[in-house]
Design a protein around this motif. Structure first.
Motif, mmCIF file in Angstrom:
data_model
loop_
_atom_site.group_PDB
_atom_site.id
_atom_site.type_symbol
_atom_site.label_atom_id
_atom_site.label_comp_id
_atom_site.label_asym_id
_atom_site.label_seq_id
_atom_site.Cartn_x
_atom_site.Cartn_y
_atom_site.Cartn_z
ATOM 1 N N ASP A 400 0.853 -1.009 0.021
ATOM 2 C CA ASP A 400 -0.167 -0.352 -0.013
ATOM 3 C C ASP A 400 0.882 1.224 -0.203
ATOM 4 N N ARG A 401 0.986 1.774 -1.000
ATOM 5 C CA ARG A 401 1.558 2.881 -0.893
ATOM 6 C C ARG A 401 1.327 4.474 0.219
ATOM 7 N N GLU A 402 0.544 4.984 0.516
ATOM 8 C CA GLU A 402 0.323 5.262 1.839
ATOM 9 C C GLU A 402 0.612 5.164 2.815
ATOM 10 N N THR A 403 -0.253 3.562 3.078
ATOM 11 C CA THR A 403 0.632 3.411 4.020
ATOM 12 C C THR A 403 2.095 3.110 4.312
ATOM 13 N N PHE A 404 2.946 2.734 3.186
ATOM 14 C CA PHE A 404 4.356 2.917 2.843
ATOM 15 C C PHE A 404 4.954 4.520 3.461
ATOM 16 N N MET A 405 4.789 4.858 2.704
ATOM 17 C CA MET A 405 4.922 6.507 2.606
ATOM 18 C C MET A 405 4.719 7.152 4.550
ATOM 19 N N ARG A 406 3.620 7.042 4.818
ATOM 20 C CA ARG A 406 3.761 7.247 6.078
ATOM 21 C C ARG A 406 4.851 6.934 6.301
ATOM 22 N N SER A 407 4.920 5.009 7.056
ATOM 23 C CA SER A 407 5.336 4.064 8.021
ATOM 24 C C SER A 407 7.395 5.133 7.471
ATOM 25 N N LEU A 408 7.440 6.128 6.415
ATOM 26 C CA LEU A 408 8.472 6.472 6.308
ATOM 27 C C LEU A 408 8.570 7.654 7.355
ATOM 28 N N CYS A 409 8.081 8.361 7.026
ATOM 29 C CA CYS A 409 7.781 9.697 8.560
ATOM 30 C C CYS A 409 8.041 9.315 9.715
ATOM 31 N N ASN A 410 8.000 7.901 10.619
ATOM 32 C CA ASN A 410 9.408 7.649 11.396
ATOM 33 C C ASN A 410 10.335 6.312 11.558
ATOM 34 N N ILE A 411 11.058 6.256 10.804
ATOM 35 C CA ILE A 411 12.164 6.058 9.679
ATOM 36 C C ILE A 411 12.818 5.037 11.015
ATOM 37 N N SER A 412 12.820 5.297 12.287
ATOM 38 C CA SER A 412 13.128 4.174 12.877
ATOM 39 C C SER A 412 12.135 2.857 13.524
ATOM 40 N N GLY A 413 11.039 3.496 13.624
ATOM 41 C CA GLY A 413 10.219 2.037 13.658
ATOM 42 C C GLY A 413 9.947 1.594 12.048
ATOM 43 N N TYR A 414 10.121 2.518 11.098
ATOM 44 C CA TYR A 414 10.204 1.769 9.655
ATOM 45 C C TYR A 414 11.563 0.769 9.705
ATOM 46 N N LEU A 415 12.914 1.552 9.706
ATOM 47 C CA LEU A 415 13.566 0.092 10.008
ATOM 48 C C LEU A 415 13.720 -0.859 10.072
ATOM 49 N N TYR A 416 13.233 -1.194 11.863
ATOM 50 C CA TYR A 416 13.253 -2.271 12.185
ATOM 51 C C TYR A 416 11.631 -2.871 12.058
ATOM 52 N N ASN A 417 10.634 -2.208 11.777
ATOM 53 C CA ASN A 417 9.468 -2.729 11.385
ATOM 54 C C ASN A 417 8.915 -3.317 10.297
ATOM 55 N N SER A 418 8.996 -2.324 9.268
ATOM 56 C CA SER A 418 8.099 -2.531 8.324
ATOM 57 C C SER A 418 9.228 -2.264 7.558
ATOM 58 N N GLN A 419 11.480 -2.645 7.046
ATOM 59 C CA GLN A 419 11.670 -1.906 6.576
ATOM 60 C C GLN A 419 11.235 -2.689 4.898
ATOM 61 N N VAL A 420 11.337 -2.082 3.476
ATOM 62 C CA VAL A 420 11.463 -3.176 2.289
ATOM 63 C C VAL A 420 12.577 -4.555 1.927
ATOM 64 N N ASN A 421 12.264 -5.209 1.873
ATOM 65 C CA ASN A 421 13.717 -6.060 1.865
ATOM 66 C C ASN A 421 13.379 -6.255 0.095
ATOM 67 N N MET A 422 14.458 -5.493 -0.530
ATOM 68 C CA MET A 422 14.146 -5.606 -1.683
ATOM 69 C C MET A 422 15.406 -6.993 -2.649
ATOM 70 N N THR A 423 16.593 -7.062 -1.614
ATOM 71 C CA THR A 423 17.571 -8.170 -2.142
ATOM 72 C C THR A 423 16.807 -9.868 -2.395
ATOM 73 N N GLN A 424 18.108 -10.881 -2.143
ATOM 74 C CA GLN A 424 16.815 -12.216 -2.483
ATOM 75 C C GLN A 424 17.241 -13.192 -1.151
ATOM 76 N N MET A 425 17.484 -12.188 0.119
ATOM 77 C CA MET A 425 17.569 -13.016 1.272
ATOM 78 C C MET A 425 16.549 -12.664 2.098
ATOM 79 N N SER A 426 16.617 -13.748 2.219
ATOM 80 C CA SER A 426 15.006 -14.304 3.350
ATOM 81 C C SER A 426 14.949 -12.492 4.368
ATOM 82 N N ASP A 427 13.527 -12.098 4.895
ATOM 83 C CA ASP A 427 13.509 -11.206 5.266
ATOM 84 C C ASP A 427 13.967 -11.241 6.838
ATOM 85 N N GLU A 428 14.108 -12.589 7.204
ATOM 86 C CA GLU A 428 14.707 -12.946 8.728
ATOM 87 C C GLU A 428 16.238 -12.591 8.532
ATOM 88 N N GLU A 429 16.709 -13.330 7.321
ATOM 89 C CA GLU A 429 18.395 -12.762 7.267
ATOM 90 C C GLU A 429 18.538 -11.449 7.669
#
Length: 643
Positions: A400-429
């Motif tokens: 959801d583009r709006e949810t994503f853009m709003r999540s970036l307003c709390n960058i610490s929360g985004y990085l720890y809780n909803s970060q977009v994984n664009m690599t081929q690694m698993s989300d846990e890795e």
């Protein structure tokens, strides 16, 4: 028309981290066309004073139109501002500008509901909009805006931007509180955890160009148009004028790229020398446009550090990012910048779509080989408008583009809780790598610690300290307020306060060094008293439940505070991603409002933490009474009060 121009703040406290130069240019231009301007720069006010200032302006000024400018990270704050404005003055049209309007325009119009939005460089477009509104013309004929066509947002097509920057009037700095910006800075030094310069004095913002000619995949030059440059002679004229007007001799060149070639930098240095301007300055450059003679000129004319886009130590990743440099380019540049004794500012980025565990390890080795201990690791973020944002959309990584853009307003929360994984690694890795790299930043800083020669407490939150550079033995003395996030009551406690040390730039050799928080005299009191509490647990053979399972600051905190692991009964954390992770030799258990009852009658140690207050509130509301609570964040303020 009487125009209110607002610059939102990205911080809760009053700060000098950012000055809205772009808005100051807009203000100067529309004034040259006969309009009046009131400026509100919320960076210079603590959060609790911003709404009253806005309400007072709306109630007592005859405002005809309101302009708000910001990046996408201000999405939520702009949303809040629009709602406040409409409650007081629903009759006044609101115009958005800045980076937030240059990407996802239709989404922005539908969700934030401004009356209009200016897309791109705003001087000409905004002026035409003001004229059309003043004369009652059809705004849909103005190119470069979003407006409403019935109940649907309509974009009128690309608008005209200034062809020559030198034809624009000088930015209107005073309307946005340039003197407050100066006053918020330390008199003799610029203090930050990331880069503290003790000989710099107050810094002044200046622009010599707009945008950037390069197209890195993680970057979007939102609203800045094509790369344009001010004449260097005019830039130096501005510097000379600002010295006389504001008594400032330290300048931060805000450009994304000060120069795409060496000749422009050399011309700048030549003019500074010809006019005998004794200043200090900072800029951003590319690493493939350097040579030693140019760097020596920069040093001679007062350049004390340069910001570079390093990003990776893997040629595969640099290629994927379209950086147009190689790791050999970086190695060669680092060598000559250090030879010129200029400081290096830069980051490594983790998480490009081509990133693998092998490329990360390659970059880590490259970082160590070049002793880039103070070039920290950050995550690649797919900001709207960037090529990797479109990649993430195509791959279905952003639901959801709006949810994503709003999540970036709390960058610490985004990085720890909803970060977009664009690599081929698993989300846990991916998350494990991110956490370990953030921890590595602090470990790397301690590979070059300053020697503390002498120190004394001056005030409750201030010490005088003499430090020695571990690279060249240069000594400097500073009156250091610490922590930096303070209000009239003392340090702000909503985080790992007092744990993170500070990185200091040596004015002699240009290398960074690290000053541990616990080595600052008034901070040593806090550490000593907290250590005494930990020692008492061990001596009395008492057990305690420890919260949370530290990640980012675990290594450095446990170097400075010794905890006897035989005292650790259990480790709890409220964050699901920390569950079952090992900390203090215990597997972390998940703590929620129901399980907080297990803390009744127990010793509880709450380590430095953003969410410490949540647990304290749970204890209160659930009538849970621990045997004893030792909370770093609360203890922090009391330890000095009692000294």
């Amino acid at each position: 028309m009487k125009t209110l121009l607002i610059s939102p703040s990205y911080y809760p406290q009053a700060n000098a981290s950012y000055f809205p130069l772009g808005l100051a240019y807009i203000s100067a231009y529309i004034q040259s066309q006969g309009h009046q301007v009131i400026g509100l720069n919320f960076n210079h006010m603590p959060m609790e004073k911003r709404n009253p200032a806005l309400c007072d302006t709306l109630l007592h000024e005859e405002v005809d139109i309101i302009g708000i400018s910001g990046l996408t990270v201000a999405y939520n704050e702009i949303d809040r501002l629009i709602k406040v404005i409409r409650e007081i003055r629903a009759d006044v049209p609101i115009v958005l500008g800045g980076g937030i309007t240059s990407v996802e325009g239709e989404l922005m119009m539908n969700t934030l509901q401004p009356n209009y939005a200016v897309v791109g460089e705003g001087e000409l477009i905004f002026t035409r909009l003001l004229k059309a509104l003043e004369e009652g013309d059809d705004v849909r004929k103005i190119a470069g805006i979003w407006c409403w066509d019935a109940d649907k947002p309509k974009f009128t097509g690309e608008g005209e931007s200034p062809k020559y920057l030198d034809e624009l009037p000088l930015p209107d700095l005073d309307s946005f509180g340039i003197r407050e910006h100066i006053g918020l800075q330390g008199e003799h030094g610029q203090f930050s955890y990331h880069l503290t310069r003790l000989d710099a004095g107050r810094s002044f913002p200046i622009a010599a160009s707009r945008s950037c000619p390069f197209k890195c995949t993680f970057c979007h030059h939102a609203g800045m148009g094509t790369y344009k440059k001010h004449d260097i002679g005019r830039v130096v004229d501005q510097i000379e004028g600002y010295i006389q007007t504001y008594g400032i001799n330290n300048f931060s060149i805000y450009d994304e790229l000060f120069s795409a070639n060496k000749a422009r930098v050399v011309e700048f240095c030549d003019l500074l020398k010809q006019r005998n301007l004794n200043i200090q300055w900072f800029c951003q450059l590319r690493m493939d446009q350097l040579d030693l003679p140019m760097l020596k000129m920069m040093k001679e004319t007062g350049c004390n550090y340069i910001s570079f886009g390093i990003e990776s130590g893997s040629d595969a990743i640099l290629g994927s990012m379209k950086k147009k440099i190689t790791k050999q380019t970086i190695t060669d540049a680092v060598k000559i910048v250090r030879e010129a004794k200029i400081g290096i500012q830069g980051n490594f980025l983790f998480g490009d779509p081509a990133e693998t565990q092998e490329t990360i390890r390659e970059s880590l080795q490259f970082q160590q080989d070049n002793q880039l201990y103070f070039c920290d690791w950050s995550a690649v973020i797919p900001y709207a408008g960037t090529p990797i944002y479109h990649y993430a959309l195509e791959k279905g990584l952003i639901a959801d583009r709006e949810t994503f853009m709003r999540s970036l307003c709390n960058i610490s929360g985004y990085l720890y809780n909803s970060q977009v994984n664009m690599t081929q690694m698993s989300d846990e890795e991916y998350k494990d790598w991110y956490i370990s790299l953030r921890e590595l930043n602090d470990e790397n800083h301690r590979k070059r610690c300053t020697k503390v020669v002498a120190g004394e407490i001056l005030e409750r939150w201030k010490s005088r300290i003499t430090i020695e550079c571990p690279c060249c033995s240069h000594q400097q003395t500073l009156d250091l307020p610490f922590p930096f996030e303070q209000d009239e009551n003392g340090p702000l406690l909503n985080g790992p306060v007092g744990v993170q040390g500070m990185n200091v730039l040596c004015p002699d050799c240009g290398r960074k060094m690290h000053l541990k928080a616990r080595d600052i005299p008034h901070m040593k009191l806090v550490y000593d008293r907290f250590q005494a509490e930990m020692d008492a647990l061990a001596e009395n053979q008492q057990h305690a439940i420890f919260i949370p399972a530290l990640d980012r600051f675990a290594t450095v905190f446990l170097e400075d505070i010794k905890i006897d692991q035989t005292c650790v009964a259990a480790v709890y954390d409220t964050r699901p991603f920390r569950e079952d992770k090992l900390f203090l030799d215990r597997r972390t258990q998940l703590l929620d409002i129901d399980r907080v009852k297990e803390l009744d009658g127990q010793n509880v140690v709450i380590l430095p933490w953003v969410e410490y207050q949540k647990v304290l509130d749970w204890l209160k509301h659930q009538n849970v009474t621990p045997k004893k609570v030792i909370c770093w964040n609360q203890f922090f303020r009391n330890a000095i009060s009692e000294a």
